[in-house]
Write a protein that holds these residues in place. Structure first.
Motif, PDB file in Angstrom:
ATOM      1  N   UNK A   1       0.853  -1.185   0.000  1.00 54.60           N
ATOM      2  CA  UNK A   1       0.000   0.000   0.000  1.00 54.60           C
ATOM      3  C   UNK A   1       0.887   1.233   0.000  1.00 54.60           C
ATOM      4  N   UNK A   2       0.544   2.198  -0.841  1.00 55.06           N
ATOM      5  CA  UNK A   2       1.328   3.436  -0.909  1.00 55.06           C
ATOM      6  C   UNK A   2       0.969   4.409   0.199  1.00 55.06           C
ATOM      7  N   UNK A   3      -0.162   4.160   0.869  1.00 55.98           N
ATOM      8  CA  UNK A   3      -0.583   5.077   1.931  1.00 55.98           C
ATOM      9  C   UNK A   3      -1.394   4.298   2.951  1.00 55.98           C
ATOM     10  N   UNK A   4      -0.873   4.206   4.161  1.00 58.43           N
ATOM     11  CA  UNK A   4      -1.585   3.498   5.226  1.00 58.43           C
ATOM     12  C   UNK A   4      -1.775   4.428   6.409  1.00 58.43           C
ATOM     13  N   UNK A   5      -2.852   4.243   7.156  1.00 62.93           N
ATOM     14  CA  UNK A   5      -3.081   5.094   8.338  1.00 62.93           C
ATOM     15  C   UNK A   5      -2.213   4.637   9.508  1.00 62.93           C
ATOM     16  N   UNK A   6      -2.051   5.476  10.465  1.00 65.16           N
ATOM     17  CA  UNK A   6      -1.327   5.112  11.679  1.00 65.16           C
ATOM     18  C   UNK A   6      -2.169   4.123  12.473  1.00 65.16           C
ATOM     19  N   UNK A   7      -1.501   3.341  13.303  1.00 69.03           N
ATOM     20  CA  UNK A   7      -2.229   2.380  14.117  1.00 69.03           C
ATOM     21  C   UNK A   7      -1.361   1.180  14.442  1.00 69.03           C
ATOM     22  N   UNK A   8      -1.971   0.222  15.134  1.00 67.31           N
ATOM     23  CA  UNK A   8      -1.301  -1.023  15.503  1.00 67.31           C
ATOM     24  C   UNK A   8      -1.672  -2.097  14.482  1.00 67.31           C
ATOM     25  N   UNK A   9      -0.682  -2.633  13.797  1.00 71.35           N
ATOM     26  CA  UNK A   9      -0.908  -3.642  12.758  1.00 71.35           C
ATOM     27  C   UNK A   9      -0.584  -5.028  13.321  1.00 71.35           C
ATOM     28  N   UNK A  10      -1.448  -5.977  12.979  1.00 65.97           N
ATOM     29  CA  UNK A  10      -1.259  -7.357  13.443  1.00 65.97           C
ATOM     30  C   UNK A  10      -1.203  -8.297  12.237  1.00 65.97           C
ATOM     31  N   UNK A  11      -0.154  -9.140  12.206  1.00 63.81           N
ATOM     32  CA  UNK A  11      -0.013 -10.173  11.185  1.00 63.81           C
ATOM     33  C   UNK A  11      -0.209 -11.525  11.862  1.00 63.81           C
ATOM     34  N   UNK A  12      -1.243 -12.246  11.452  1.00 60.67           N
ATOM     35  CA  UNK A  12      -1.545 -13.558  12.032  1.00 60.67           C
ATOM     36  C   UNK A  12      -1.285 -14.648  11.001  1.00 60.67           C
ATOM     37  N   UNK A  13      -0.545 -15.669  11.390  1.00 59.81           N
ATOM     38  CA  UNK A  13      -0.203 -16.770  10.497  1.00 59.81           C
ATOM     39  C   UNK A  13      -0.673 -18.084  11.094  1.00 59.81           C
ATOM     40  N   UNK A  14      -1.097 -19.013  10.209  1.00 58.97           N
ATOM     41  CA  UNK A  14      -1.612 -20.310  10.650  1.00 58.97           C
ATOM     42  C   UNK A  14      -1.254 -21.368   9.612  1.00 58.97           C
ATOM     43  N   UNK A  15      -0.781 -22.526  10.104  1.00 50.44           N
ATOM     44  CA  UNK A  15      -0.520 -23.688   9.244  1.00 50.44           C
ATOM     45  C   UNK A  15      -1.439 -24.809   9.684  1.00 50.44           C
ATOM     46  N   UNK A  16      -2.315 -25.261   8.799  1.00 52.59           N
ATOM     47  CA  UNK A  16      -3.295 -26.305   9.141  1.00 52.59           C
ATOM     48  C   UNK A  16      -2.844 -27.697   8.703  1.00 52.59           C
ATOM     49  N   UNK A  17      -1.773 -27.783   7.912  1.00 50.92           N
ATOM     50  CA  UNK A  17      -1.342 -29.091   7.416  1.00 50.92           C
ATOM     51  C   UNK A  17      -0.307 -29.733   8.323  1.00 50.92           C
ATOM     52  N   UNK A  18       0.747 -28.979   8.692  1.00 52.95           N
ATOM     53  CA  UNK A  18       1.821 -29.544   9.503  1.00 52.95           C
ATOM     54  C   UNK A  18       2.661 -28.411  10.071  1.00 52.95           C
ATOM     55  N   UNK A  19       3.563 -28.763  10.975  1.00 52.92           N
ATOM     56  CA  UNK A  19       4.523 -27.774  11.467  1.00 52.92           C
ATOM     57  C   UNK A  19       5.304 -27.216  10.288  1.00 52.92           C
ATOM     58  N   UNK A  20       5.567 -25.917  10.309  1.00 50.48           N
ATOM     59  CA  UNK A  20       6.108 -25.296   9.103  1.00 50.48           C
ATOM     60  C   UNK A  20       7.000 -24.115   9.434  1.00 50.48           C
ATOM     61  N   UNK A  21       7.999 -23.911   8.575  1.00 47.47           N
ATOM     62  CA  UNK A  21       8.835 -22.711   8.620  1.00 47.47           C
ATOM     63  C   UNK A  21       8.236 -21.632   7.721  1.00 47.47           C
ATOM     64  N   UNK A  22       8.600 -20.394   7.970  1.00 49.33           N
ATOM     65  CA  UNK A  22       8.139 -19.296   7.119  1.00 49.33           C
ATOM     66  C   UNK A  22       9.107 -18.135   7.274  1.00 49.33           C
ATOM     67  N   UNK A  23       8.978 -17.156   6.379  1.00 46.58           N
ATOM     68  CA  UNK A  23       9.762 -15.922   6.445  1.00 46.58           C
ATOM     69  C   UNK A  23       8.823 -14.741   6.258  1.00 46.58           C
ATOM     70  N   UNK A  24       9.157 -13.635   6.928  1.00 47.40           N
ATOM     71  CA  UNK A  24       8.346 -12.406   6.835  1.00 47.40           C
ATOM     72  C   UNK A  24       9.296 -11.239   6.614  1.00 47.40           C
ATOM     73  N   UNK A  25       8.920 -10.365   5.673  1.00 52.75           N
ATOM     74  CA  UNK A  25       9.656  -9.113   5.455  1.00 52.75           C
ATOM     75  C   UNK A  25       8.646  -7.974   5.411  1.00 52.75           C
ATOM     76  N   UNK A  26       8.903  -6.938   6.186  1.00 45.34           N
ATOM     77  CA  UNK A  26       8.014  -5.773   6.187  1.00 45.34           C
ATOM     78  C   UNK A  26       8.858  -4.507   6.178  1.00 45.34           C
ATOM     79  N   UNK A  27       8.327  -3.483   5.512  1.00 47.53           N
ATOM     80  CA  UNK A  27       9.070  -2.223   5.408  1.00 47.53           C
ATOM     81  C   UNK A  27       8.105  -1.075   5.173  1.00 47.53           C
ATOM     82  N   UNK A  28       8.499   0.116   5.664  1.00 47.22           N
ATOM     83  CA  UNK A  28       7.729   1.333   5.401  1.00 47.22           C
ATOM     84  C   UNK A  28       8.392   2.181   4.321  1.00 47.22           C
ATOM     85  N   UNK A  29       9.463   1.642   3.739  1.00 48.10           N
ATOM     86  CA  UNK A  29      10.125   2.337   2.624  1.00 48.10           C
ATOM     87  C   UNK A  29      10.327   1.353   1.472  1.00 48.10           C
TER      88      UNK A  29
END
Length: 580
Positions: free
Chosen positions: A149-177
């Motif tokens: 998104x090129x423009x987001x409001x201020x606030x508290x952001x929550x990222x929720x992740x779920x794996x329903x098949x099996x235990x799993x690895x993942x990677x997350x990258x977030x940036x404001x620039x």
């Protein structure tokens, strides 16, 4: 993504709500700032983000999900109209993830009085804020997916992740620039991997280089992953396939801390408390090109620097393989997948099959680790097939198929005879496979004719020649060897050799198929017939005379069968006495 930078002006109630939402693990942690100097210092401190629910701004983190157990990450955007990008990379299994926004309260009822709100009111505010969260994005699958998104409001952001098949690895990258960060290497205009050459055991791959390295000056290397099952959508998916815990983890550089995955990699078992917590949020850097160790799943990863042409070797003929190429930012370890491809290696060159004639001996040469095919097709009906195999040098593997069905598979040394049950109009395919030690020479005979006289002579279990040291003189040597119950002809030969003649040279010359006809007449000592009805007494001795004092001789014994085919016993070195 500014993480509570300059929070001195916030009300106590607002700060307490953020802490409650983030959970107790964040109480003792400073939230990261986007101030570049301070950010670089903080991101190198693993303790800041280890087992944390805080997402740093501008860095890729790794995490672990237990099946059906959601995990939540938080970050605060303090200013309106802030650009935002969040990228989630599933590794082992498809993921469900969603991004939500909760507004932070501007004022609190306890402000001005100097007293904090009662705990019950704080919990009610927390529950109300969670219920009023705005869902921004949801995704379910195993693709690398991003929210931008090129423009987001201020606030508290929550990222929720779920794996329903099996235990799993993942990677997350977030940036404001997102415009200036360029965290992942950019793909070229044509992101396909091409197969430029195809052989029986090799495949040559080529791809266009990423502009990230040439235009932006970032350190980029390429990694190729080869397997027999399918293409991979991300590097971590390929790494997870090879090792569930932590594939391809290079040794950490001096001064770096370890995460629980690091300890497991180096043989230490983490505690139950460590396993119960979220797996570490680490960003291991690639220090050098390396080749991953092949595993049982037949998947291999090779990193070759900045080359965009690579030949995969040691493949199996007539086998389909899948090839993936990843551009890796060597400074951050982030990667981007090219569009993978697949190819089938060429078939093994068809070998000419040797036709065996009934009752005729065929000489066969098999290369080291090579194979030779023989075909036997009796012209008449038969009840039994007899196969004689004489391995002249190293042992060979013999396989016999009758009309495509495997009926015999054995390793053969020396002379062996096999009896096979026959079938009307049956055809037999004999496969001879050479050993790893060296090439093999064989004599093979197949017949349906019953005969009391075998073409090859019978041999005892022990084909060594024994020399009697006490009977050794300056001009003679006495030797003995075992015989069988079958009357055979034995011929003894001698040859003077240098004193430096060793066992290795003798072994190289030990060709059991080289008969007496290959020897000089001057080397012949005698020939005699011998047998014994009692195997316990089937021993014969011979004294070889006319030798010179202090000389070394190579003695050979040949046993000749009724068909004229001979087999040589193991050669024996003897040395006459120098003084008598």
């Amino acid at each position: 993504m500014r993480q509570c930078n300059g929070v001195e002006g916030r009300s106590p109630a607002r700060l307490l709500l953020v802490v409650l939402l983030l959970g107790p693990g964040a109480v003792a942690q400073k939230l990261p700032t986007r101030d570049e100097g301070l950010f670089q210092m903080q991101i190198r401190d693993k303790a800041m983000f280890h087992d944390s629910s805080v997402i740093p701004d501008g860095a890729e983190i790794s995490g672990y999900l237990f099946r059906d157990t959601p995990k939540r990450y938080y970050f605060v955007v303090e200013e309106d109209d802030t650009p935002l990008s969040v990228t989630v990379t599933p590794c082992d299994a498809p993921l469900e993830w969603r991004l939500t926004l909760q507004e932070l309260p501007e004022e609190a009822s306890g402000e001005g009085s100097g007293e904090p709100e009662p705990l019950l009111d704080q919990q009610k505010q927390q529950a109300t804020a969670a219920d009023e969260a705005t869902e921004l994005f949801t995704y379910k699958g195993n693709d690398v997916e991003s929210y931008l998104s090129t423009s987001t409001p201020s606030g508290l952001y929550q990222l929720e992740l779920l794996s329903t098949e099996k235990d799993s690895n993942f990677k997350v990258y977030s940036t404001t620039t997102p415009e200036s960060d360029q965290p992942y290497p950019e793909l070229p205009y044509d992101p396909r991997v091409d197969v430029t050459a195809l052989g029986r055991t090799t495949v040559t791959l080529a791809w266009k280089p990423t502009p990230t390295g040439s235009l932006m000056g970032q350190p980029v290397q390429y990694c190729v992953v080869v397997n027999k099952e399918h293409n991979f959508k991300s590097m971590c998916a390929a790494e997870a396939k090879i090792s569930v815990d932590d594939a391809f983890m290079p040794a950490p550089k001096p001064g770096r801390d370890f995460s629980p995955f690091d300890f497991a990699h180096f043989g230490f078992v983490p505690s139950d408390d460590d396993l119960a917590r979220d797996r570490g949020l680490t960003s291991n850097k690639i220090s050098r090109a390396y080749t991953a160790k092949p595993r049982a799943s037949d998947i291999v990863k090779v990193c070759m620097g900045n080359k965009s042409l690579f030949t995969v070797s040691d493949l199996k003929p007539d086998t389909q393989y899948y090839f993936d190429v990843f551009a890796v930012n060597a400074a951050t370890n982030t990667s981007t997948a090219y569009v993978g491809t697949f190819a089938r290696t060429k078939e093994e060159a068809r070998q000419k099959t040797v036709e065996l004639k009934d009752g005729k001996v065929s000489d066969v040469f098999v290369k080291r680790k090579g194979s030779k095919f023989l075909r036997f097709a009796p012209v008449s009906s038969h009840q039994r097939v007899t196969v004689f195999v004489h391995a002249c040098l190293d042992a060979v593997q013999v396989q016999v198929r009758r009309d495509g069905k495997l009926v015999l598979s054995q390793n053969v040394e020396g002379v062996r005879q096999f009896q096979l049950r026959g079938k009307p109009k049956a055809k037999y395919l004999i496969r001879l496979r050479g050993s790893r030690k060296g090439a093999s020479t064989l004599k093979v005979l197949a017949t349906t004719r019953p005969s009391s006289k075998q073409p090859f002579p019978s041999l005892p279990d022990d084909t060594r020649i024994k020399a009697f040291d006490k009977l050794r003189t300056c001009g003679s040597a006495t030797v003995a060897w075992l015989g069988t119950q079958e009357r055979n002809k034995y011929c003894v030969y001698r040859k003077e050799v240098a004193e430096s003649y060793g066992e290795e040279q003798r072994r190289r010359e030990q060709n059991q198929c080289a008969g007496p006809e290959t020897r000089r007449k001057s080397e012949k000592v005698l020939c005699k017939y011998f047998h014994s009805p009692n195997l316990q007494k089937a021993v014969t001795t011979e004294t070889i005379t006319g030798l010179e004092p202090g000389k070394t001789y190579l003695l050979d014994v040949y046993v000749v069968g009724h068909g004229g085919h001979s087999v040589k016993y193991q050669s024996k070195l003897v040395k006459t006495r120098k003084y008598c």
